[in-house]
Design an enzyme around this catalytic site. Structure first.
Site, PDB file in Angstrom:
ATOM      1  N   GLU A 255       0.882  -1.170   0.000  1.00 24.98           N
ATOM      2  CA  GLU A 255       0.000   0.000   0.000  1.00 24.98           C
ATOM      3  C   GLU A 255       0.915   1.214   0.000  1.00 24.98           C
ATOM      4  O   GLU A 255       1.504   1.534   1.027  1.00 24.98           O
ATOM      5  CB  GLU A 255      -0.886  -0.021   1.249  1.00 24.98           C
ATOM      6  N   GLU A 386       3.627  13.978  -4.281  1.00 24.12           N
ATOM      7  CA  GLU A 386       2.696  13.855  -3.150  1.00 24.12           C
ATOM      8  C   GLU A 386       3.158  14.778  -2.027  1.00 24.12           C
ATOM      9  O   GLU A 386       4.268  14.661  -1.531  1.00 24.12           O
ATOM     10  CB  GLU A 386       2.686  12.409  -2.673  1.00 24.12           C
TER      11      GLU A 386
HETATM   12  N1  NDP Z   1      -0.854   3.497   0.533  1.00 26.42           N
HETATM   13  C1  NDP Z   1      -1.015   3.704   1.828  1.00 26.42           C
HETATM   14  O1  NDP Z   1      -1.962   3.218   2.469  1.00 26.42           O
HETATM   15  C2  NDP Z   1      -0.027   4.567   2.541  1.00 26.42           C
HETATM   16  C3  NDP Z   1       1.065   5.159   1.901  1.00 26.42           C
HETATM   17  N2  NDP Z   1       1.944   5.962   2.615  1.00 26.42           N
HETATM   18  C4  NDP Z   1       2.989   6.693   1.879  1.00 26.42           C
HETATM   19  O2  NDP Z   1       4.225   6.740   2.670  1.00 26.42           O
HETATM   20  C5  NDP Z   1       4.775   8.059   2.594  1.00 26.42           C
HETATM   21  C6  NDP Z   1       4.813   8.698   3.940  1.00 26.42           C
HETATM   22  O3  NDP Z   1       4.811   7.759   4.951  1.00 26.42           O
HETATM   23  P1  NDP Z   1       6.191   7.314   5.598  1.00 26.42           P
HETATM   24  O4  NDP Z   1       5.877   6.515   6.792  1.00 26.42           O
HETATM   25  O5  NDP Z   1       7.141   8.463   5.739  1.00 26.42           O
HETATM   26  O6  NDP Z   1       6.804   6.331   4.534  1.00 26.42           O
HETATM   27  P2  NDP Z   1       8.154   5.514   4.660  1.00 26.42           P
HETATM   28  O7  NDP Z   1       8.052   4.639   3.493  1.00 26.42           O
HETATM   29  O8  NDP Z   1       9.362   6.335   4.834  1.00 26.42           O
HETATM   30  O9  NDP Z   1       8.050   4.640   6.031  1.00 26.42           O
HETATM   31  C7  NDP Z   1       7.092   3.639   6.156  1.00 26.42           C
HETATM   32  C8  NDP Z   1       7.645   2.564   7.073  1.00 26.42           C
HETATM   33  O10 NDP Z   1       8.743   1.946   6.436  1.00 26.42           O
HETATM   34  C9  NDP Z   1       9.891   1.943   7.295  1.00 26.42           C
HETATM   35  N3  NDP Z   1      11.090   2.002   6.464  1.00 26.42           N
HETATM   36  C10 NDP Z   1      11.653   3.077   5.886  1.00 26.42           C
HETATM   37  N4  NDP Z   1      12.743   2.696   5.175  1.00 26.42           N
HETATM   38  C11 NDP Z   1      12.868   1.345   5.329  1.00 26.42           C
HETATM   39  C12 NDP Z   1      13.794   0.348   4.866  1.00 26.42           C
HETATM   40  N5  NDP Z   1      14.824   0.657   4.062  1.00 26.42           N
HETATM   41  N6  NDP Z   1      13.604  -0.950   5.230  1.00 26.42           N
HETATM   42  C13 NDP Z   1      12.573  -1.283   6.024  1.00 26.42           C
HETATM   43  N7  NDP Z   1      11.670  -0.401   6.503  1.00 26.42           N
HETATM   44  C14 NDP Z   1      11.822   0.902   6.156  1.00 26.42           C
HETATM   45  C15 NDP Z   1       9.676   3.147   8.183  1.00 26.42           C
HETATM   46  O11 NDP Z   1      10.412   2.974   9.365  1.00 26.42           O
HETATM   47  P3  NDP Z   1      10.962   4.243  10.227  1.00 26.42           P
HETATM   48  O12 NDP Z   1      10.239   5.461   9.761  1.00 26.42           O
HETATM   49  O13 NDP Z   1      10.708   3.881  11.630  1.00 26.42           O
HETATM   50  O14 NDP Z   1      12.428   4.288   9.934  1.00 26.42           O
HETATM   51  C16 NDP Z   1       8.174   3.078   8.413  1.00 26.42           C
HETATM   52  O15 NDP Z   1       7.903   2.116   9.417  1.00 26.42           O
HETATM   53  C17 NDP Z   1       3.914   8.796   1.630  1.00 26.42           C
HETATM   54  O16 NDP Z   1       4.379   8.625   0.308  1.00 26.42           O
HETATM   55  C18 NDP Z   1       2.544   8.119   1.734  1.00 26.42           C
HETATM   56  O17 NDP Z   1       1.729   8.275   0.624  1.00 26.42           O
HETATM   57  C19 NDP Z   1       1.863   6.150   3.948  1.00 26.42           C
HETATM   58  C20 NDP Z   1       0.797   5.550   4.615  1.00 26.42           C
HETATM   59  C21 NDP Z   1      -0.232   4.785   3.970  1.00 26.42           C
END
Ligand code: NDP
Ligand SMILES: O=C(O)[C@H](O)CS(=O)(=O)O
Length: 482
Positions: A255, A386
């Site tokens: 997602e 976005e």
């Molecule tokens: N389609 C959907 O339902 C959703 C989409 N999004 C999208 O995500 C973005 C914003 O949300 P955001 O949370 O900042 O997104 P991120 O993709 O940065 O983070 C999402 C999760 O992934 C983890 N993460 C980040 N990098 C890595 C990696 N290399 N390996 C494993 N895990 C990792 C983060 O951990 P940590 O931050 O703890 O390091 C967090 O738990 C926007 O683009 C939004 O549209 C967000 C929510 C819902």
């Protein structure tokens, strides 16, 4: 944090039914985005602990699968009942670590719990087939079996619902589950684990591990014992995780990011469109993947829409989500503020006009003014990127084909919205928009009965509805020669 049940505030990870610290005692601080205050420290676990969580899920699988769907349903229903009984406390924990207003947080708890309620029942309806065989002595049987150990990584913007939207179908199907929540919002996940424990979900079936995203993510995506990986977050990170899953050919659900168009035609109910824009754009301070990212308004109603939206935005009460009357909270971090300001400044530099907000809020910290910019164009960053914040860029258009072309001109395809009362236009535009979800004459489309998910680079798979459990089972074909 004033809770009726303070034991819901857990600060250890939940692995194999045990509450544990990191092996080396390392911790990560959790802070309140509204105040900057330190709330708690949670374990900074790594690969070794993640492997133990996967092992626990593997060990627990056989016993959980051996239960009937009805037996699992009874336990899941208890989990749902406990979440709703503790809705207020769970909402306070969520607002404290994520920032959204308490009413929204309590709404998320009910939304998250609704997936447990839905899949407590859906697990009893994972049907197979008996297909007429190709020969008189052959019987073709099709059955569906739980895929096995499932793992997930979830984002900070819906720290309750993004976990239950994955764990509920997984457990209902007979799978076991390991989730690594975002470091900024782990307390909601740990509270969910406490209630899973109280509901009688057996040790190892549901596990929550906190710590380094890359290190833990590497285990969850590369360990062959994990048969299914689910992620909610940015498309950028989703691409990396899909690649990491390729080595063991895992089934994945993604997602990811969005760039939702919100289209208002001349024949729309303008007041309804403004109400829908307020929800779609500014829910969670604009930090949802299905937020309206581009507002396209037909020329005949453009000025009226902008004026009405500006008047509505002026009524927001910005502040700490725990304070009475506040309906607009802070952003999650400084990077989020910077992204919003960057998009506003780019639009202004290219001819856009700010008609509401436009800069950080006088409260300081992570508060940003709800913002509207008009006279924006496809040449601006807001048309392609976005924002993930409280910026409403309002584009003007003349013709239906023109705006559908603008709406589809993106690599994303998650959610789209439009307002029209012309039935022919409603059918044409619904079918021509290249999105996984299209909302007509409403600004919120998320519910447990619907298949939530995107096309193009917004993701893979669906969550919610009868479709959402299919990602947690494998089809087995049995040929009987008699
Ligand atoms: N389609 C959907 O339902 C959703 C989409 N999004 C999208 O995500 C973005 C914003 O949300 P955001 O949370 O900042 O997104 P991120 O993709 O940065 O983070 C999402 C999760 O992934 C983890 N993460 C980040 N990098 C890595 C990696 N290399 N390996 C494993 N895990 C990792 C983060 O951990 P940590 O931050 O703890 O390091 C967090 O738990 C926007 O683009 C939004 O549209 C967000 C929510 C819902
Ligand atoms: O993470 C998100 O943005 C959610 O998927 C949006 S919703 O499901 O709460 O609408």
């Amino acid at each position: 944090m004033q809770l009726k049940d303070p034991s819901l505030l857990k600060t250890q990870c939940y692995i194999d039914g045990q509450w544990l610290n990191a092996d080396n005692g390392a911790v990560i601080a959790v802070t309140n985005p509204a105040t900057g205050e330190h709330i708690a420290d949670i374990p900074k676990m790594g690969a070794a602990e993640a492997e133990r969580a996967v092992a626990a899920a593997q060990t627990a699988l056989k016993g959980w699968q051996a239960k009937s769907a009805k037996e699992r349903s009874v336990i899941l229903r208890r989990w749902f009942d406990l979440m709703m009984a503790h809705q207020e406390d769970l909402g306070i924990i969520l607002t404290s670590e994520q920032g959204k207003p308490l009413a929204e947080a309590k709404g998320e708890i009910a939304y998250g719990a609704s997936y447990i309620e839905w899949y407590a029942e859906e697990g009893k309806r994972v049907y197979g087939d008996i297909i007429p065989g190709p020969a008189a002595d052959k019987r073709v049987l099709v059955t569906k079996q739980p895929i096995g150990v499932c793992a997930a990584i979830t984002p900070w913007n819906f720290p309750n619902a993004m976990i239950t939207r994955k764990a509920a179908p997984a457990l209902a199907a007979g799978c076991s589950f390991v989730v690594r929540p975002a470091s900024q919002t782990p307390l909601s996940a740990l509270a969910i684990a406490e209630l899973a424990h109280r509901a009688g979900i057996p040790a190892g079936v549901f596990n929550v591990i906190t710590g380094g995203s890359s290190e833990i993510g590497k285990v969850l995506t590369e360990d062959d014992r994990v048969k299914k990986f689910s992620f909610t977050g940015s498309t950028e990170v989703g691409r990396k995780l899909i690649a990491q899953c390729a080595g063991t050919v895992k089934k994945v659900s993604m997602e990811l990011g969005g760039n939702a168009p919100f289209i208002v035609f001349n024949d729309a109910d303008i007041d309804a469109a403004v109400e829908g824009a307020m929800i779609s754009k500014y829910r969670n301070a604009g930090q949802t993947c299905v937020c309206a990212n581009r507002l396209y308004v037909q020329s005949g109603v453009y000025d009226a829409f902008v004026d009405k939206l500006t008047a509505a935005v002026a009524k927001f009460s910005v502040g700490n989500g725990l304070d009475a009357g506040v309906n607009f909270g802070p952003l999650i971090d400084q990077n989020a503020l910077a992204k919003v300001q960057e998009h506003i400044d780019d639009a202004k530099a290219k001819g856009g006009e700010v008609v509401a907000g436009g800069q950080p809020h006088a409260l300081g910290g992570l508060f940003f003014q709800p913002t509207i910019v008009k006279n924006v164009t496809q040449a601006m960053k807001v048309a392609k990127e976005e924002t993930f914040g409280p910026l409403a860029p309002v584009f003007k258009f003349e013709h239906e084909d023109e705006v559908v072309g603008y709406a589809n001109d993106t690599e994303f395809g998650l959610a789209a919205y439009f307002y029209s009362r012309d039935i022919g236009r409603v059918v044409r535009v619904s079918e021509n928009l290249e999105y996984g979800m299209v909302a007509v004459n409403t600004g919120i489309l998320s519910n447990e009965a619907a298949p939530f998910g995107g096309v193009k680079q917004s993701g893979l798979g669906r969550e919610g509805s009868k479709y959402g459990i299919e990602d947690y089972v494998e089809i087995k074909y049995i040929l009987l020669a008699i």
